[in-house]
Scaffold this motif. Sequence first.
Motif, PDB file in Angstrom:
ATOM      1  N   LEU A 188       0.838  -1.201   0.000  1.00  0.00           N
ATOM      2  CA  LEU A 188       0.000   0.000   0.000  1.00  0.00           C
ATOM      3  C   LEU A 188       0.872   1.250   0.000  1.00  0.00           C
ATOM      4  N   SER A 189       0.992   1.808  -1.186  1.00  0.00           N
ATOM      5  CA  SER A 189       1.788   3.013  -1.369  1.00  0.00           C
ATOM      6  C   SER A 189       1.167   4.167  -0.592  1.00  0.00           C
ATOM      7  N   GLY A 190       2.020   4.956   0.054  1.00  0.00           N
ATOM      8  CA  GLY A 190       1.528   6.139   0.772  1.00  0.00           C
ATOM      9  C   GLY A 190       0.791   5.822   2.053  1.00  0.00           C
ATOM     10  N   ALA A 191       0.972   4.596   2.570  1.00  0.00           N
ATOM     11  CA  ALA A 191       0.354   4.270   3.858  1.00  0.00           C
ATOM     12  C   ALA A 191       0.946   5.180   4.934  1.00  0.00           C
ATOM     13  N   LYS A 192       0.143   5.420   5.955  1.00  0.00           N
ATOM     14  CA  LYS A 192       0.607   6.254   7.070  1.00  0.00           C
ATOM     15  C   LYS A 192       0.714   5.410   8.328  1.00  0.00           C
ATOM     16  N   VAL A 193       1.823   5.549   9.026  1.00  0.00           N
ATOM     17  CA  VAL A 193       2.024   4.847  10.288  1.00  0.00           C
ATOM     18  C   VAL A 193       2.169   5.911  11.376  1.00  0.00           C
ATOM     19  N   GLU A 194       1.102   6.113  12.119  1.00  0.00           N
ATOM     20  CA  GLU A 194       1.182   7.041  13.252  1.00  0.00           C
ATOM     21  C   GLU A 194       1.653   6.236  14.447  1.00  0.00           C
TER      22      GLU A 194
ATOM     23  N   GLY B 268       5.049  10.546  16.095  1.00  0.00           N
ATOM     24  CA  GLY B 268       5.254  10.943  14.710  1.00  0.00           C
ATOM     25  C   GLY B 268       4.257  10.279  13.782  1.00  0.00           C
ATOM     26  N   THR B 269       4.130  10.865  12.574  1.00  0.00           N
ATOM     27  CA  THR B 269       3.302  10.291  11.512  1.00  0.00           C
ATOM     28  C   THR B 269       4.243   9.940  10.369  1.00  0.00           C
ATOM     29  N   VAL B 270       4.595   8.666  10.266  1.00  0.00           N
ATOM     30  CA  VAL B 270       5.551   8.235   9.249  1.00  0.00           C
ATOM     31  C   VAL B 270       4.799   7.886   7.967  1.00  0.00           C
ATOM     32  N   VAL B 271       5.225   8.495   6.854  1.00  0.00           N
ATOM     33  CA  VAL B 271       4.596   8.205   5.566  1.00  0.00           C
ATOM     34  C   VAL B 271       5.442   7.142   4.875  1.00  0.00           C
ATOM     35  N   ALA B 272       4.856   5.958   4.683  1.00  0.00           N
ATOM     36  CA  ALA B 272       5.590   4.831   4.097  1.00  0.00           C
ATOM     37  C   ALA B 272       5.952   5.137   2.643  1.00  0.00           C
ATOM     38  N   ASP B 273       6.918   4.370   2.081  1.00  0.00           N
ATOM     39  CA  ASP B 273       7.317   4.607   0.688  1.00  0.00           C
ATOM     40  C   ASP B 273       6.306   3.978  -0.279  1.00  0.00           C
ATOM     41  N   ASP B 274       6.631   3.977  -1.568  1.00  0.00           N
ATOM     42  CA  ASP B 274       5.627   3.516  -2.543  1.00  0.00           C
ATOM     43  C   ASP B 274       5.398   2.008  -2.484  1.00  0.00           C
TER      44      ASP B 274
ATOM     45  N   SER C 290      -2.934   3.456   8.405  1.00  0.00           N
ATOM     46  CA  SER C 290      -4.017   3.720   7.461  1.00  0.00           C
ATOM     47  C   SER C 290      -3.467   3.815   6.049  1.00  0.00           C
ATOM     48  N   ALA C 291      -4.357   3.663   5.072  1.00  0.00           N
ATOM     49  CA  ALA C 291      -3.984   3.825   3.657  1.00  0.00           C
ATOM     50  C   ALA C 291      -5.260   4.102   2.896  1.00  0.00           C
ATOM     51  N   PRO C 292      -5.133   4.847   1.774  1.00  0.00           N
ATOM     52  CA  PRO C 292      -6.332   5.180   0.999  1.00  0.00           C
ATOM     53  C   PRO C 292      -7.118   3.919   0.635  1.00  0.00           C
TER      54      PRO C 292
ATOM     55  N   THR D 266      -6.116   0.614  14.669  1.00  0.00           N
ATOM     56  CA  THR D 266      -5.503   1.144  15.890  1.00  0.00           C
ATOM     57  C   THR D 266      -4.985  -0.048  16.658  1.00  0.00           C
ATOM     58  N   THR D 267      -3.698  -0.026  16.994  1.00  0.00           N
ATOM     59  CA  THR D 267      -3.148  -1.207  17.652  1.00  0.00           C
ATOM     60  C   THR D 267      -2.066  -0.833  18.656  1.00  0.00           C
ATOM     61  N   GLN D 268      -1.529  -1.840  19.303  1.00  0.00           N
ATOM     62  CA  GLN D 268      -0.384  -1.667  20.197  1.00  0.00           C
ATOM     63  C   GLN D 268       0.486  -2.894  20.019  1.00  0.00           C
ATOM     64  N   LEU D 269       1.796  -2.719  20.201  1.00  0.00           N
ATOM     65  CA  LEU D 269       2.713  -3.848  20.147  1.00  0.00           C
ATOM     66  C   LEU D 269       3.494  -3.919  21.452  1.00  0.00           C
ATOM     67  N   TYR D 270       3.677  -5.136  21.926  1.00  0.00           N
ATOM     68  CA  TYR D 270       4.288  -5.392  23.231  1.00  0.00           C
ATOM     69  C   TYR D 270       5.620  -6.101  23.030  1.00  0.00           C
TER      70      TYR D 270
END
Length: 284
Positions: free
Chosen positions: A149-155, A179-185, A229-231, A237-241
């Motif tokens: 998914l190009s342009g996905a966002k990882v907050e 931060g809001t990381v914008v993934a690559d294509d 998220s992605a278009p 919404t998650t959490q990692l332990y």
Amino acid sequence: MTDTTTEQATAAASGAAATEQFRSKQRSEAIDVDTKRVDTLVTELLASAHDIIRRHKVTYAEYDVLKSWLIQVGQDGEWPLFLDVWLEHVVEEVASENREGSKGTIEGPYYVLDAPALPAEATLPMREDEGGTPLLFQGQVTGVDGTPLSGAKVEIWHADDDGYYSQFAPNLPEWNLRGTVVADDQGNFKIHTVEPAPYQIPTDGSCGKLIDAAGWHAWRPAHLHLKVSAPGHQLITTQLYFQGGSHVEDDIAQAVKPELILAPTPVADGKGNEVTYDFVLDKA
Ligand code: DHB
Ligand code: FE
């Protein structure tokens, strides 16, 4: 530990900030809940309470303790904390029942909208002397069918090495460890951060009082919070332990799922750990 502060984090201050944040980001402000549904839900909730009072022969003294505690929760601004610790996990369970992609879990009270945008490989905003083991958290965002998914966002947002969240504890830079990381294509991202410490529910407020009175502990395991998220796809919404970390097995908020436990390994140069975790998003 990072060298910080003399000012103490208090339940009242973090509660007030969480209440204010919730009001500004509330999903359902204008929702018109159907009269019939309100009737059903509130009637059943009250009937459960009535049943408990009868079965346990709750006394006037206990009723007064409850009443005064409920008043205090409001005065402390601790409703967001209380609800997110003891109820949200079931709301999340119901909401994600039919999802095929990655597991989600609770949001908790400390998400802030619009954290600074960062490129696909980025270091989260942090202090010069930020404590904690460096962590490289990387992965790819795809659809259920494997399409990148190009342009996905990882907050991403998480507590520091003392268990404190920026904007909810004193003396932290505004966007520390957010931060809001914008993934690559190809949907790839690489986030440099530090491992957070376990988080303790504030013990000096009404939630702390309840925990004490019931003989519970006040801890959540160390965790990263994420919204991915992605278009055209559903936001998760998650959490990692962290495997083997304290309270992974007995999270007070009951938000841990086996799929959400990371097992980071040391990086080659010996400076910290790295872990890969991919996110799979359902179509909208
Ligand atoms: C609470 C805090 C968290 O960091 C979290 O993830 C969930 C709940 C709380 O204090 O309510
Ligand atoms: Fe948290």
